[in-house]
Scaffold this motif. Structure first.
Motif: not given
Length: 503
Positions: A346-350
């Motif tokens: 999720l953090a990589m996506t954001c």
């Protein structure tokens, strides 16, 4: 009385004879022995109608006598002519002229003993290499063979050529020291850290794009981000009604934020999804109720607002993107725990969405975008879709993407054959005109050969590569290159510092 003739069993030559007589005696003796063997051979060998099960030589030897028999003579064949293109395919790594002196110095070509330089932008713009259709590259190699050092070397040396380097996600925090040493900066994200990134930030509009077209592009990027986040948390594809719910909630949140003169936040989207009556009113008479479809989406985004990722992506950005910085990395090492990697994904996506929006300006110059530890994203379709979009737009934006993985089989972990994830992963490989392969384990050679189309010679070379040495396939041309490091680079790029005990 002395014997003057040779017998069939022994040769006696008187002491006082001339050399001519001795030669004549020896010749007579040899002829007598040959005749004796010919006379005795059929009886000794028991020939039966010319059949010999032991396939022994016949007496006398068959075939034409003299030089025409080709026994011990010289065989003359006509010369074979071929083009240099055919010769390079039949004998790879021989008589290769290299890629030229333009670009980043990598090291030494093992076979030609010359320097090896590489610049994807120069190769693409010059058209010197047929089939070099994009500046993207993939780098694969097992742990400890030097692939991380090569990626960092490319990034740092590219700065001397006027390029900038961006690392959208650094799962291990290895790029922080490199960025700081080069005058760049790092954004560290994690629980309790002050860094904030709003993935819904709108990038500056390029001068060549109209306001309406740019508004549609920004909306498409935001919807792609929201769908990817929801898909990652729910671990399934979204239903048509859920896509509609995201469309409506985004439009309502954007309208409210523009009225306030601000940028929408993920919390605004989650709050709107939690109010199904507002979605029903926005949908009007087009049919259906949005309550059931919006419920799961609201809970999926809640993790980014009130869950373990709260405080990182649900507030206005605390940093601004500096396009003039030589290097920028986003440190996510505090989220790289073992087990479920959903939080990290999720953090990589954001983080990727935020940086990709900042890189959308085609006038920003030539830039490297490095996806380190990309094997982590192969199981998540949302991240693969974002990378595919970045790969397809690389030429128009002046970006060279570099994907770093351990094994070529990591691409197959995206899903079963024919699945959406597998198709995206194989598409990324197809859109890489440069493939750099460091040593692979023996059980991985078959997969590497199949995916990259390696020849038998190349597969043997990959299995025997030593540290710092890799097979470079640039639009079909092959090179074995030894990467050379300066002592200062070696100390800066060291990823085994924790494995070495202090003296």
């Amino acid at each position: 009385m002395p014997r003057t003739r040779a017998s069939a069993t022994a040769l006696f030559v008187p002491r006082k004879t001339s050399r001519a007589q001795q030669r004549s005696a020896r010749s007579e003796f040899a002829e007598a022995r040959r005749q004796a063997r010919l006379a005795e051979a059929p009886a000794e060998r028991g020939e039966q109608d010319g059949f010999d099960p032991e396939l022994r030589a016949t007496y006398p030897p068959s075939g034409r006598p003299g030089p025409a028999s080709a026994r011990g003579g010289k065989l003359s064949l006509p010369k074979h002519r071929m083009t240099t293109a055919t010769a390079s395919g039949a004998y790879p790594f021989l008589a290769e002229g290299g890629l030229g002196a333009d670009g980043i110095f990598i090291g030494r070509d093992v076979h030609s003993e010359g320097s090896f330089c590489f610049d994807p932008f120069s190769l693409y713009s010059s058209g010197r290499i047929e089939g070099f259709t994009n500046p993207n590259a993939i780098l694969a190699g097992i742990i400890g063979m030097g692939k991380s050092a090569l990626a960092k070397s490319l990034a740092t040396r590219a700065i001397a050529h006027g390029y900038r380097t961006y690392i959208p996600c650094d799962p291990k925090g290895e790029w922080t020291a490199v960025a700081q040493a080069l005058g760049g900066y790092t954004i560290a994200l994690g629980p309790g850290l002050p860094g904030r990134l709003n993935p819904l930030d709108a990038p500056a509009r390029p001068t060549s794009v109209s306001a309406d077209d740019w508004a549609n592009e920004v909306r498409k990027r935001r919807l792609l981000l929201l769908a990817g986040l929801a898909r990652t948390v729910l671990k399934r594809d979204l239903h048509p009604m859920e896509h509609t719910a995201l469309d409506l909630s985004l439009d309502l949140a954007v309208a409210e934020s523009e009225a306030r003169g601000s940028v929408p936040l993920l919390g605004d989207i989650a709050h709107t999804l939690g109010s199904p009556e507002r979605l029903d009113a926005a949908l009007g008479d087009q049919g259906g109720r949005m309550g059931p479809a919006a419920e799961d989406l609201a809970h999926a985004l809640r993790r980014l607002v009130h869950g373990d990722l709260s405080g990182m992506f649900d507030a206005p950005s605390t940093v601004a993107f500096d396009p003039k910085a030589p290097m920028l990395s986003i440190d996510l090492s505090r989220l790289g725990g073992a087990g479920d990697d959903t939080a990290l994904v999720l953090a990589m996506t954001c983080a990727s969405a935020w940086m990709e929006s900042a890189l959308a300006d085609p006038t920003g110059g030539r830039r490297w975008v490095i996806y380190d530890e990309a094997w982590r994203v192969m199981r998540h379709v949302g991240l693969l879709e974002r990378m595919q979009s970045q790969w397809k737009l690389s030429r128009g934006l002046g970006i060279a993407n570099l994907m770093v993985i351990h094994r070529l089989s990591d691409l197959l972990s995206a899903g079963d054959a024919g699945s959406r994830g597998r198709v995206l992963a194989e598409g990324l490989l197809a859109d890489c005109s440069t493939r750099i392969i460091y040593r692979q384990e023996p059980d991985q050679l078959a997969t590497a050969t199949s995916l990259l189309g390696l020849t038998g010679v190349e597969a043997q070379a990959v299995a025997a590569l030593t540290k710092g040495r890799g097979l470079w396939k640039v639009a079909g041309r092959s090179f074995i290159t030894q990467h050379l490091l300066h002592p200062a680079e070696r100390a800066l790029f060291d990823t085994d510092a924790r494995m070495v005990l202090a003296a």
